[in-house]
Design an enzyme around this catalytic site. Sequence first.
Site, short mmCIF file in Angstrom:
data_model
loop_
_atom_site.label_atom_id
_atom_site.label_comp_id
_atom_site.label_asym_id
_atom_site.label_seq_id
_atom_site.Cartn_x
_atom_site.Cartn_y
_atom_site.Cartn_z
N CYS A 1 40.25 40.15 43.87
CA CYS A 1 40.58 39.89 42.47
C CYS A 1 40.74 41.23 41.74
O CYS A 1 39.75 41.79 41.25
CB CYS A 1 39.50 39.05 41.80
SG CYS A 1 39.82 38.70 40.05
N PHE B 1 41.95 42.11 38.83
CA PHE B 1 41.54 42.08 37.42
C PHE B 1 40.04 42.33 37.32
O PHE B 1 39.58 43.17 36.53
CB PHE B 1 41.93 40.73 36.82
CG PHE B 1 41.60 40.57 35.35
CD1 PHE B 1 42.61 40.61 34.40
CD2 PHE B 1 40.29 40.38 34.92
CE1 PHE B 1 42.32 40.46 33.04
CE2 PHE B 1 40.01 40.22 33.57
CZ PHE B 1 41.02 40.26 32.63
N CYS B 2 39.26 41.59 38.10
CA CYS B 2 37.81 41.70 38.02
C CYS B 2 37.30 43.01 38.61
O CYS B 2 36.31 43.58 38.12
CB CYS B 2 37.15 40.51 38.70
SG CYS B 2 37.48 38.93 37.86
N VAL B 3 37.95 43.51 39.66
CA VAL B 3 37.58 44.82 40.20
C VAL B 3 37.72 45.88 39.12
O VAL B 3 36.83 46.71 38.89
CB VAL B 3 38.45 45.16 41.42
CG1 VAL B 3 38.31 46.63 41.81
CG2 VAL B 3 38.07 44.27 42.61
N HIS C 1 34.96 45.48 36.33
CA HIS C 1 33.62 45.96 36.66
C HIS C 1 33.59 47.47 36.84
O HIS C 1 32.55 48.10 36.61
CB HIS C 1 33.08 45.23 37.88
CG HIS C 1 32.83 43.78 37.61
ND1 HIS C 1 31.89 43.34 36.71
CD2 HIS C 1 33.46 42.65 38.06
CE1 HIS C 1 31.92 42.02 36.64
NE2 HIS C 1 32.87 41.59 37.44
#
Length: 333
Positions: A83, A85-87, A90
Amino acid sequence: MSTPFRFTSPPAPRSATGRVAATYEQLSRDFGVDRPPTFVILSSAPELLTAAWALTRESLIAGAGSRTDRELVALGVSLANQCPFCVDAHTVLLHATGDHALAERLARGQRPENEEHARLLDWGRRTRVPGAALEPYPFPRAELPAYLGTAFAFHFVNRIVSALVTEDLLPAGVQRFRAVRSMAGRSLSATVRRTAVPGASLALLDDPGDAPAWAGDSPVGPAYAALRRAATLGAGLLPEDERALVRRTLAAWDGSHPSLTHAAFPDRAERPGARLALLAALAPYRITGADVAAWRRPEHTDHCLVHLVAYGAFAAVDRIERALSARPAEETA
């Protein structure tokens, strides 16, 4: 006008009332981001929005232990689920904790220099595989609810985002520039470093049902139970034979990323609902407009689509959680 959303048009946040408005208020205060797409996309189904936020807040934000360490777990989960976007999110949040060198090392795809950080990142990655050996835990056992809750929250969020949100965290993908990542993180630092009071999100929830044993008496437990209850409602969008197909496929899943030609995904012309749910569970980034169009009928609102994707996403979370819970009690106590 372009939006960060795929296949749906969530209600404008400024029109929110009741618990949705209260959720946005908590998000802004405790997450530090005003109406992030990761949660706005769920607002077509308010019961999912409030539960997903509650699990994220009570584990990642207000949970016991180090925020940096929980961000590493969330990043490991996001890497395992592919993912972007999520990488990126974070990585920015690691900048917000003040761990700038660590954030940039990870942005370059390098292993953390600190071995404890490396173990946390690897542990997060391994949680994708049902039944994987997750012990010894790279954190104190007393903090298990926060770390497991973080992992389960982002196994769910990753899948929602990959299915229904575009890949770019910031417009035109500018988060790929080091200076932008650092600046974005610094803008969130005051919020991220502020202590959040555990349990504040639970007032947003209806009675969630039984909390899982691994959560103990932590507020992570009711939040997880609320998300389980809300996501499972999406099963009602499928006939029983398709729900059975989803259950059988998830029971045999080994954590891999199957290709579109894999037998796990039925033909969209024959079982479009089951196909969407299984794609959401196993490879949400492979959902296409054709998959959505094959399933969608005039009676299928955005609320329905979000619930079907959430059902598939949580089916994967449930498979991972059940495999963990099936281990001997002395191993998970």
